[in-house]
Design a protein around this motif. Structure first.
Motif, short mmCIF file in Angstrom:
data_model
loop_
_atom_site.label_atom_id
_atom_site.label_comp_id
_atom_site.label_asym_id
_atom_site.label_seq_id
_atom_site.Cartn_x
_atom_site.Cartn_y
_atom_site.Cartn_z
N THR A 190 -68.98 101.85 11.17
CA THR A 190 -69.61 100.98 12.17
C THR A 190 -69.68 101.63 13.54
OG1 THR A 190 -67.45 99.93 12.61
CG2 THR A 190 -68.88 98.88 10.97
N ASP A 191 -69.41 102.93 13.60
CA ASP A 191 -69.43 103.66 14.87
C ASP A 191 -70.72 104.47 14.97
OD1 ASP A 191 -69.02 105.12 17.12
OD2 ASP A 191 -67.17 106.08 16.46
N SER A 210 -63.38 103.02 10.10
CA SER A 210 -64.06 102.48 11.27
C SER A 210 -65.32 103.28 11.61
CB SER A 210 -63.12 102.47 12.47
OG SER A 210 -62.65 103.79 12.75
#
Length: 303
Positions: free
Chosen positions: A144-145, A141
């Motif tokens: 996309t952080d 994740s």
């Protein structure tokens, strides 16, 4: 696999980008029979980088590039002085100046407080790939952080920008660069600014060397400027194909060398690892050796 993203993939990507940038430029140095120019430039930029840091206290790309450019200018002046006053050939003058400046840079590294920023003799020579991990990227994740992406090692965007600059230069200056490389006399007669093109090529070599120094060290930079292009030259007479092969060889050396430095060595000696930069350079040397022994051009020469 997510842990692999942050702890292994990012260092490999940094090494790969630096290797490809150096290999692309190295093709033209090999064709111009100036392969050791990359070694020379790497020697010259070290004192410039150290002086820039000591003066500004910053490791930003701007001061580093300015320091490297000033060091290159000082080297050119010293070479000319030694050549004229000492009445020696240019190659000998270059050897004296480049080795002296590199030794001066090593002394500066030892005598100044650069250890606090993890920039010392060991890192300048062998690089710092193993420590360039992305601790915020231990989960998929993180890709996309924005907050996690902001914690990527700063060396990654630097070497990526250097590679983009190299590609843009090759695309924009392709025709004059090729003509000046293969036939500088004809290029000059045709109005091609040969000295400007050569100067831009060497300037880009310096930029790649500066951006790669902190991350991968001088060893990878010098090895990648010579080994993948020379191996590709032994495989083909077509320039475009040579460029593509050099990129392939550089990528193979970066990936296989990094993995072999840890996992490869541990297969023979448990719990032992070696320098990633040194192993990458070793793999690139092995690729060159195989090309020299079994490459089509080499086999044709023997026949």
């Amino acid at each position: 696999m997510a842990v692999y993203l942050g702890l292994t993939l990012v260092p490999i990507l940094i090494g790969l980008l630096a290797a490809v940038a150096a290999a692309l430029l190295g093709n033209f140095l090999v064709l111009k029979r100036q392969s050791l120019m990359g070694d020379a430039v790497s020697h010259v930029v070290l004192p410039g980088i150290v002086v820039a840091f000591v003066t500004t206290g910053s490791m930003d790309a701007g001061p580093m590039l300015i320091g490297a450019a000033i060091a290159a200018l000082v080297a050119a002046v010293l070479i000319e002085i030694i050549r004229v006053l000492g009445k020696v050939e240019p190659g000998a003058a270059m050897g004296v100046v480049f080795t002296s400046l590199f030794a001066f840079g090593i002394v500066l590294l030892e005598q100044t407080d650069t250890g606090a920023i993890h920039f010392d003799v060991e890192h300048a020579l062998y690089g710092n790939l193993e420590s360039l991990v992305w601790l915020a990227g231990l989960e998929w994740s993180a890709l996309t952080d924005p907050a996690a992406l902001a914690e990527l090692p700063p060396q990654l965007p630097r070497v990526a920008a250097a590679l983009v600059a190299v590609i843009v230069f090759l695309c924009v200056a392709w025709r004059p660069l090729v003509i000046a490389t293969f036939d500088p006399v004809f290029a000059a007669a045709s109005g091609v600014p040969v000295r400007l093109v050569d100067g831009a090529l060497i300037a880009l070599v310096a930029i790649v060397a500066v951006t790669a120094f902190e991350a991968v060290g001088a060893i990878i930079t010098i090895a990648m400027l010579i080994c993948p292009p020379a191996a590709a030259r032994l495989m083909t007479d077509n320039l475009v194909r040579q460029l593509l092969l050099s990129v392939l060889f550089a990528a193979m050396a970066a990936i296989l060398g990094y993995l072999a430095a840890g996992a490869g060595v541990s297969l023979f000696v448990s719990g032992v690892a070696v320098s990633a930069a040194g192993m990458i350079a070793t793999v690139s040397g092995l690729i060159l050796a195989l090309a020299a022994l079994f490459g089509p051009r080499r086999l044709g020469a023997r026949a």
